[in-house]
Design an enzyme around this catalytic site. Structure first.
Site, PDB file in Angstrom:
ATOM      1  N   HIS A  78      14.660  14.628  -0.850  1.00 42.46           N
ATOM      2  CA  HIS A  78      13.517  13.726  -1.019  1.00 42.46           C
ATOM      3  C   HIS A  78      12.257  14.389  -0.497  1.00 42.46           C
ATOM      4  CE1 HIS A  78      16.651  10.645  -1.533  1.00 42.46           C
ATOM      5  NE2 HIS A  78      15.719   9.993  -2.196  1.00 42.46           N
ATOM      6  N   HIS A  79      11.138  13.732  -0.745  1.00 45.78           N
ATOM      7  CA  HIS A  79       9.814  14.185  -0.317  1.00 45.78           C
ATOM      8  C   HIS A  79       9.745  14.247   1.215  1.00 45.78           C
ATOM      9  CE1 HIS A  79       8.923   9.911   0.551  1.00 45.78           C
ATOM     10  NE2 HIS A  79       9.647   9.722  -0.522  1.00 45.78           N
ATOM     11  N   LYS A  96       9.523  10.962   3.608  1.00 42.59           N
ATOM     12  CA  LYS A  96      10.563   9.941   3.708  1.00 42.59           C
ATOM     13  C   LYS A  96      10.977   9.759   5.164  1.00 42.59           C
ATOM     14  CE  LYS A  96      15.004   8.507   1.794  1.00 42.59           C
ATOM     15  NZ  LYS A  96      14.521   7.113   1.646  1.00 42.59           N
ATOM     16  N   LYS A 112       1.306  -7.608   1.337  1.00 43.73           N
ATOM     17  CA  LYS A 112       1.482  -7.517   2.793  1.00 43.73           C
ATOM     18  C   LYS A 112       1.781  -6.088   3.173  1.00 43.73           C
ATOM     19  CE  LYS A 112       3.757  -9.312   6.908  1.00 43.73           C
ATOM     20  NZ  LYS A 112       3.820  -7.960   7.516  1.00 43.73           N
ATOM     21  N   ARG A 135       3.956   4.052  -1.258  1.00 45.42           N
ATOM     22  CA  ARG A 135       4.167   4.813  -2.493  1.00 45.42           C
ATOM     23  C   ARG A 135       4.824   3.954  -3.561  1.00 45.42           C
ATOM     24  NH1 ARG A 135       4.516   8.876   1.583  1.00 45.42           N
ATOM     25  NH2 ARG A 135       6.290   7.718   2.404  1.00 45.42           N
ATOM     26  N   SER A 156       0.826  -1.219   0.000  1.00 44.67           N
ATOM     27  CA  SER A 156       0.000   0.000   0.000  1.00 44.67           C
ATOM     28  C   SER A 156       0.854   1.261   0.000  1.00 44.67           C
ATOM     29  CB  SER A 156      -0.909   0.014   1.240  1.00 44.67           C
ATOM     30  OG  SER A 156      -0.112   0.229   2.399  1.00 44.67           O
ATOM     31  N   ASN A 192      18.831   1.725  -4.801  1.00 46.60           N
ATOM     32  CA  ASN A 192      18.302   2.563  -5.879  1.00 46.60           C
ATOM     33  C   ASN A 192      18.240   1.764  -7.161  1.00 46.60           C
ATOM     34  OD1 ASN A 192      17.964   4.616  -7.973  1.00 46.60           O
ATOM     35  ND2 ASN A 192      18.252   6.056  -6.248  1.00 46.60           N
ATOM     36  N   GLY A 200      14.247  -3.402  -2.137  1.00 47.20           N
ATOM     37  CA  GLY A 200      14.674  -2.012  -2.330  1.00 47.20           C
ATOM     38  C   GLY A 200      14.605  -1.204  -1.054  1.00 47.20           C
ATOM     39  N   THR A 201      14.075  -1.790   0.006  1.00 49.82           N
ATOM     40  CA  THR A 201      13.921  -1.086   1.285  1.00 49.82           C
ATOM     41  C   THR A 201      15.254  -0.560   1.788  1.00 49.82           C
ATOM     42  OG1 THR A 201      12.069  -2.541   1.830  1.00 49.82           O
ATOM     43  CG2 THR A 201      13.122  -1.372   3.675  1.00 49.82           C
TER      44      THR A 201
HETATM   45  N1  LIG Z   1      15.621   0.973  -3.889  1.00 49.35           N
HETATM   46  C1  LIG Z   1      14.917   1.899  -4.536  1.00 49.35           C
HETATM   47  O1  LIG Z   1      15.045   2.094  -5.770  1.00 49.35           O
HETATM   48  C2  LIG Z   1      13.924   2.699  -3.770  1.00 49.35           C
HETATM   49  C3  LIG Z   1      13.771   2.463  -2.429  1.00 49.35           C
HETATM   50  N2  LIG Z   1      12.793   3.092  -1.719  1.00 49.35           N
HETATM   51  C4  LIG Z   1      12.633   2.684  -0.333  1.00 49.35           C
HETATM   52  O2  LIG Z   1      11.478   1.863  -0.263  1.00 49.35           O
HETATM   53  C5  LIG Z   1      10.902   1.953   1.047  1.00 49.35           C
HETATM   54  C6  LIG Z   1       9.443   2.297   0.910  1.00 49.35           C
HETATM   55  O3  LIG Z   1       9.340   3.606   0.362  1.00 49.35           O
HETATM   56  P1  LIG Z   1       7.866   4.234   0.218  1.00 49.35           P
HETATM   57  O4  LIG Z   1       7.034   3.323  -0.589  1.00 49.35           O
HETATM   58  O5  LIG Z   1       8.015   5.675  -0.163  1.00 49.35           O
HETATM   59  O6  LIG Z   1       7.369   4.161   1.744  1.00 49.35           O
HETATM   60  P2  LIG Z   1       5.870   4.182   2.300  1.00 49.35           P
HETATM   61  O7  LIG Z   1       5.970   4.657   3.721  1.00 49.35           O
HETATM   62  O8  LIG Z   1       4.964   4.878   1.348  1.00 49.35           O
HETATM   63  O9  LIG Z   1       5.427   2.629   2.296  1.00 49.35           O
HETATM   64  C7  LIG Z   1       5.945   1.745   3.256  1.00 49.35           C
HETATM   65  C8  LIG Z   1       5.082   0.510   3.213  1.00 49.35           C
HETATM   66  O10 LIG Z   1       5.629  -0.457   4.093  1.00 49.35           O
HETATM   67  C9  LIG Z   1       4.554  -1.005   4.829  1.00 49.35           C
HETATM   68  N3  LIG Z   1       4.999  -1.607   6.095  1.00 49.35           N
HETATM   69  C10 LIG Z   1       5.332  -0.991   7.256  1.00 49.35           C
HETATM   70  N4  LIG Z   1       5.658  -1.936   8.170  1.00 49.35           N
HETATM   71  C11 LIG Z   1       5.492  -3.159   7.568  1.00 49.35           C
HETATM   72  C12 LIG Z   1       5.638  -4.502   7.971  1.00 49.35           C
HETATM   73  N5  LIG Z   1       6.026  -4.810   9.224  1.00 49.35           N
HETATM   74  N6  LIG Z   1       5.390  -5.484   7.075  1.00 49.35           N
HETATM   75  C13 LIG Z   1       5.003  -5.182   5.809  1.00 49.35           C
HETATM   76  N7  LIG Z   1       4.823  -3.916   5.359  1.00 49.35           N
HETATM   77  C14 LIG Z   1       5.073  -2.930   6.246  1.00 49.35           C
HETATM   78  C15 LIG Z   1       3.585   0.126   5.048  1.00 49.35           C
HETATM   79  O11 LIG Z   1       2.328  -0.434   5.381  1.00 49.35           O
HETATM   80  P3  LIG Z   1       1.301   0.415   6.301  1.00 49.35           P
HETATM   81  O12 LIG Z   1       0.778   1.475   5.405  1.00 49.35           O
HETATM   82  O13 LIG Z   1       0.284  -0.609   6.731  1.00 49.35           O
HETATM   83  O14 LIG Z   1       2.130   0.956   7.457  1.00 49.35           O
HETATM   84  C16 LIG Z   1       3.633   0.773   3.660  1.00 49.35           C
HETATM   85  O15 LIG Z   1       2.765   0.084   2.776  1.00 49.35           O
HETATM   86  C17 LIG Z   1      11.742   2.982   1.800  1.00 49.35           C
HETATM   87  O16 LIG Z   1      12.737   2.308   2.541  1.00 49.35           O
HETATM   88  C18 LIG Z   1      12.399   3.777   0.671  1.00 49.35           C
HETATM   89  O17 LIG Z   1      13.623   4.385   1.056  1.00 49.35           O
HETATM   90  C19 LIG Z   1      11.936   4.005  -2.291  1.00 49.35           C
HETATM   91  C20 LIG Z   1      12.067   4.295  -3.632  1.00 49.35           C
HETATM   92  C21 LIG Z   1      13.081   3.665  -4.468  1.00 49.35           C
HETATM   93  O1  LIG Z   2      12.278   7.107  -0.104  1.00 51.57           O
HETATM   94  C1  LIG Z   2      12.373   7.340  -1.344  1.00 51.57           C
HETATM   95  O2  LIG Z   2      11.506   7.899  -2.038  1.00 51.57           O
HETATM   96  C2  LIG Z   2      13.633   6.901  -1.996  1.00 51.57           C
HETATM   97  N1  LIG Z   2      14.479   6.198  -1.259  1.00 51.57           N
HETATM   98  C3  LIG Z   2      15.638   5.548  -1.746  1.00 51.57           C
HETATM   99  C4  LIG Z   2      16.848   5.947  -0.904  1.00 51.57           C
HETATM  100  O3  LIG Z   2      16.662   6.058   0.350  1.00 51.57           O
HETATM  101  O4  LIG Z   2      17.929   6.091  -1.489  1.00 51.57           O
HETATM  102  C5  LIG Z   2      15.821   5.650  -3.234  1.00 51.57           C
HETATM  103  C6  LIG Z   2      15.273   6.879  -3.894  1.00 51.57           C
HETATM  104  O5  LIG Z   2      16.166   7.962  -3.728  1.00 51.57           O
HETATM  105  C7  LIG Z   2      13.884   7.230  -3.422  1.00 51.57           C
END
Ligand SMILES: NC(=O)C1=CN([C@@H]2O[C@H](COP(=O)(O)OP(=O)(O)OC[C@H]3O[C@@H](n4cnc5c(N)ncnc54)[C@H](OP(=O)(O)O)[C@@H]3O)[C@@H](O)[C@H]2O)C=CC1
Ligand SMILES: O=C(O)C1=N[C@H](C(=O)O)C[C@H](O)C1
Length: 214
Positions: free
Chosen positions: A128-129, A132, A31, A11, A9, A97, A71-72
């Site tokens: 970033h936004h 984050k 999940k 971003r 759910s 990334n 990617g987390t």
């Molecule tokens: N490697 C890459 O290219 C990129 C990496 N990222 C990284 O991806 C991650 C997510 O970014 P973003 O989507 O913006 O973050 P969001 O906060 O929008 O989404 C995080 C998601 O994780 C869920 N979550 C939280 N705890 C758990 C759990 N215990 N089990 C399963 N799901 C859980 C949340 O669910 P709920 O809503 O129920 O809390 C939510 O759906 C960040 O670490 C970010 O830095 C982001 C962009 C690019």
């Molecule tokens: O949280 C984000 O949006 C992003 N997170 C990643 C990071 O922590 O490097 C990758 C990207 O920059 C977007």
């Protein structure tokens, strides 16, 4: 392919589902923190959740024994060691990334590195936004590891910025500036799609996104 998303759910989870569904793949496992919704067994799992979710992700992959694309960010060295251990059983593709551009920038930084000595100053800025949760970004930490000398990372949180990383190298006589900016989250989901489609053909092992691009 039938795929699952941990962090569905979020971003990135929503962007990944949009692009994968556009490419004919079926989301069969979702999940989030409190909810699991499964309609079939996934062939691969994608994790874009939070570092706090990592222990659960590990146990899910051990139980399902399927490839993981993760990617987390905010993962520590112990988490990365656990991913390497998991990679003995399944293919694990990990990157902070998944954009093609950052992987090009990484190569450029490595080249610039070869010419610099202590007479050059380095500074890095990541933007970033406002939502984050981690600071500095995983990408900034990954890029910093490519540099021969330590670099201060300035983190800015502004509006809806999708992700900008700038590295500046300066002597007393000149400045080199390298910058990458994501215009949308599709910059990342495209790399996730490439990795997911490759994962089905991989042997167990630990792979970076760079390995997938090579
Ligand atoms: N490697 C890459 O290219 C990129 C990496 N990222 C990284 O991806 C991650 C997510 O970014 P973003 O989507 O913006 O973050 P969001 O906060 O929008 O989404 C995080 C998601 O994780 C869920 N979550 C939280 N705890 C758990 C759990 N215990 N089990 C399963 N799901 C859980 C949340 O669910 P709920 O809503 O129920 O809390 C939510 O759906 C960040 O670490 C970010 O830095 C982001 C962009 C690019
Ligand atoms: O949280 C984000 O949006 C992003 N997170 C990643 C990071 O922590 O490097 C990758 C990207 O920059 C977007």
């Amino acid at each position: 392919m039938k795929y699952g998303i941990i962090g569905a759910s979020g971003r990135m989870g929503q962007e990944i589902a949009r692009l994968f569904n556009k490419n004919g793949h079926q989301l069969v496992y979702r999940k989030d923190e409190k909810e699991v919704d499964a309609s079939a067994e996934p062939e691969i799992m994608i994790d874009f959740s939070l570092a706090s979710a990592f222990p659960e992700t590990l146990s899910i992959i051990k139980e399902k024994s399927i490839p993981l694309i993760i990617g987390t960010t905010g993962l520590n060295k112990d988490n990365l060691t656990e991913l390497h251990n998991l990679a003995a059983e399944v293919p694990v593709i990990q990157s902070f990334n998944f954009s093609i551009g950052i992987n090009i920038l990484s190569k450029l930084i490595s080249q610039v590195n070869n010419y610099l000595d202590k007479s050059w100053d380095l500074e890095m800025t990541e933007t970033h936004h406002r939502f984050k949760k981690d600071k500095p970004s995983g990408t900034a930490l990954m890029l910093a590891e490519l540099l021969k000398q330590p670099v201060e990372i300035h983190a800015k949180r502004l509006g809806s910025e999708f992700g900008e990383h700038k590295i500046e190298f300066a002597s007393t006589g000149e400045l080199i500036s390298l910058k990458h900016r994501a215009y949308s989250r599709e910059a990342f989901s495209r790399g996730v799609l490439l990795s997911a489609e490759a994962a089905l053909e991989l042997e167990p092992g630990f792979y970076s996104f760079q390995d997938i691009l090579n």
